[in-house]
Design a protein around this motif. Sequence first.
Motif, PDB file in Angstrom:
ATOM      1  N   ASP A  79       0.845  -1.192   0.000  1.00 42.97           N
ATOM      2  CA  ASP A  79       0.000   0.000   0.000  1.00 42.97           C
ATOM      3  C   ASP A  79       0.883   1.246   0.000  1.00 42.97           C
ATOM      4  O   ASP A  79       2.116   1.158   0.010  1.00 42.97           O
ATOM      5  CB  ASP A  79      -0.990  -0.018   1.164  1.00 42.97           C
ATOM      6  CG  ASP A  79      -0.334  -0.008   2.534  1.00 42.97           C
ATOM      7  OD1 ASP A  79       0.822   0.462   2.672  1.00 42.97           O
ATOM      8  OD2 ASP A  79      -0.979  -0.454   3.499  1.00 42.97           O
ATOM      9  N   ALA A  80       0.270   2.410  -0.030  1.00 39.84           N
ATOM     10  CA  ALA A  80       1.020   3.669  -0.129  1.00 39.84           C
ATOM     11  C   ALA A  80       1.988   3.864   1.034  1.00 39.84           C
ATOM     12  O   ALA A  80       2.987   4.570   0.904  1.00 39.84           O
ATOM     13  CB  ALA A  80       0.061   4.844  -0.230  1.00 39.84           C
ATOM     14  N   ASP A  81       1.716   3.221   2.186  1.00 39.67           N
ATOM     15  CA  ASP A  81       2.594   3.346   3.353  1.00 39.67           C
ATOM     16  C   ASP A  81       3.629   2.231   3.432  1.00 39.67           C
ATOM     17  O   ASP A  81       4.371   2.138   4.407  1.00 39.67           O
ATOM     18  CB  ASP A  81       1.752   3.353   4.634  1.00 39.67           C
ATOM     19  CG  ASP A  81       0.819   4.547   4.704  1.00 39.67           C
ATOM     20  OD1 ASP A  81       1.221   5.642   4.235  1.00 39.67           O
ATOM     21  OD2 ASP A  81      -0.310   4.386   5.201  1.00 39.67           O
ATOM     22  N   GLY A  82       3.674   1.357   2.425  1.00 39.60           N
ATOM     23  CA  GLY A  82       4.644   0.270   2.409  1.00 39.60           C
ATOM     24  C   GLY A  82       4.163  -1.003   3.066  1.00 39.60           C
ATOM     25  O   GLY A  82       4.905  -1.968   3.159  1.00 39.60           O
ATOM     26  N   GLY A  83       2.919  -1.030   3.552  1.00 39.66           N
ATOM     27  CA  GLY A  83       2.370  -2.230   4.177  1.00 39.66           C
ATOM     28  C   GLY A  83       1.916  -3.248   3.152  1.00 39.66           C
ATOM     29  O   GLY A  83       1.619  -2.910   2.003  1.00 39.66           O
ATOM     30  N   TYR A  84       1.855  -4.499   3.581  1.00 45.02           N
ATOM     31  CA  TYR A  84       1.445  -5.581   2.696  1.00 45.02           C
ATOM     32  C   TYR A  84      -0.017  -5.422   2.303  1.00 45.02           C
ATOM     33  O   TYR A  84      -0.884  -5.242   3.152  1.00 45.02           O
ATOM     34  CB  TYR A  84       1.670  -6.925   3.389  1.00 45.02           C
ATOM     35  CG  TYR A  84       1.320  -8.112   2.534  1.00 45.02           C
ATOM     36  CD1 TYR A  84       2.121  -8.472   1.462  1.00 45.02           C
ATOM     37  CD2 TYR A  84       0.191  -8.877   2.797  1.00 45.02           C
ATOM     38  CE1 TYR A  84       1.807  -9.572   0.669  1.00 45.02           C
ATOM     39  CE2 TYR A  84      -0.121  -9.973   2.015  1.00 45.02           C
ATOM     40  CZ  TYR A  84       0.683 -10.310   0.952  1.00 45.02           C
ATOM     41  OH  TYR A  84       0.373 -11.389   0.169  1.00 45.02           O
ATOM     42  N   ASP A  85      -0.302  -5.487   0.996  1.00 44.48           N
ATOM     43  CA  ASP A  85      -1.655  -5.252   0.500  1.00 44.48           C
ATOM     44  C   ASP A  85      -2.156  -6.394  -0.378  1.00 44.48           C
ATOM     45  O   ASP A  85      -3.232  -6.304  -0.945  1.00 44.48           O
ATOM     46  CB  ASP A  85      -1.676  -3.931  -0.277  1.00 44.48           C
ATOM     47  CG  ASP A  85      -3.077  -3.467  -0.619  1.00 44.48           C
ATOM     48  OD1 ASP A  85      -3.995  -3.698   0.188  1.00 44.48           O
ATOM     49  OD2 ASP A  85      -3.257  -2.898  -1.701  1.00 44.48           O
ATOM     50  N   GLY A  86      -1.387  -7.463  -0.549  1.00 47.37           N
ATOM     51  CA  GLY A  86      -1.818  -8.569  -1.382  1.00 47.37           C
ATOM     52  C   GLY A  86      -0.678  -9.094  -2.225  1.00 47.37           C
ATOM     53  O   GLY A  86       0.492  -8.963  -1.857  1.00 47.37           O
ATOM     54  N   SER A  87      -1.031  -9.671  -3.367  1.00 45.88           N
ATOM     55  CA  SER A  87       0.000 -10.243  -4.227  1.00 45.88           C
ATOM     56  C   SER A  87      -0.453 -10.178  -5.678  1.00 45.88           C
ATOM     57  O   SER A  87      -1.632 -10.000  -5.985  1.00 45.88           O
ATOM     58  CB  SER A  87       0.288 -11.694  -3.833  1.00 45.88           C
ATOM     59  OG  SER A  87      -0.877 -12.476  -3.986  1.00 45.88           O
ATOM     60  N   VAL A  88       0.524 -10.317  -6.559  1.00 43.23           N
ATOM     61  CA  VAL A  88       0.263 -10.398  -7.989  1.00 43.23           C
ATOM     62  C   VAL A  88       0.953 -11.657  -8.497  1.00 43.23           C
ATOM     63  O   VAL A  88       2.056 -11.986  -8.045  1.00 43.23           O
ATOM     64  CB  VAL A  88       0.746  -9.140  -8.741  1.00 43.23           C
ATOM     65  CG1 VAL A  88       2.238  -8.931  -8.577  1.00 43.23           C
ATOM     66  CG2 VAL A  88       0.369  -9.190 -10.213  1.00 43.23           C
ATOM     67  N   SER A  89       0.281 -12.374  -9.403  1.00 44.23           N
ATOM     68  CA  SER A  89       0.846 -13.573 -10.007  1.00 44.23           C
ATOM     69  C   SER A  89       0.754 -13.463 -11.520  1.00 44.23           C
ATOM     70  O   SER A  89      -0.267 -13.013 -12.055  1.00 44.23           O
ATOM     71  CB  SER A  89       0.084 -14.823  -9.558  1.00 44.23           C
ATOM     72  OG  SER A  89       0.203 -14.996  -8.161  1.00 44.23           O
TER      73      SER A  89
END
Length: 125
Positions: A79-89
Amino acid sequence: MLRPAGWEPLSEDVRRTLELLLAGDSDDERRFRAQIPYTVMRASDCACPCVYLDVDTDAVAAVPTEKRTAVVAGASLCDADGGYDGSVSLFAVDGALADLQFCDWEDEGPGGRRLWEWLGYVYPG
């Protein structure tokens, strides 16, 4: 190669995302990266910014894979704050790039950033 309606050239955002996902030095990453100029896209039905990909395999070779459908690269999303927001494959079918799937836990997308700026740690498939 003629394609049904709805297919279009890769957007700059998707192209750059594919290049970053396939930026490694392995033979497979180089071979998949070589497919990018011969790839077109169309939007998926997903609410995330997922896209289907289609490679002109008459113009560039498919990459041998052990499975018919394979994840060939991925990354965490931040996310904009550098937190984990998911994944892309990034998926390939029969050795050709086929699907770029974003799984966004917060369902807010990249938050005004370009898709490739949403990528965190990139890992091979």
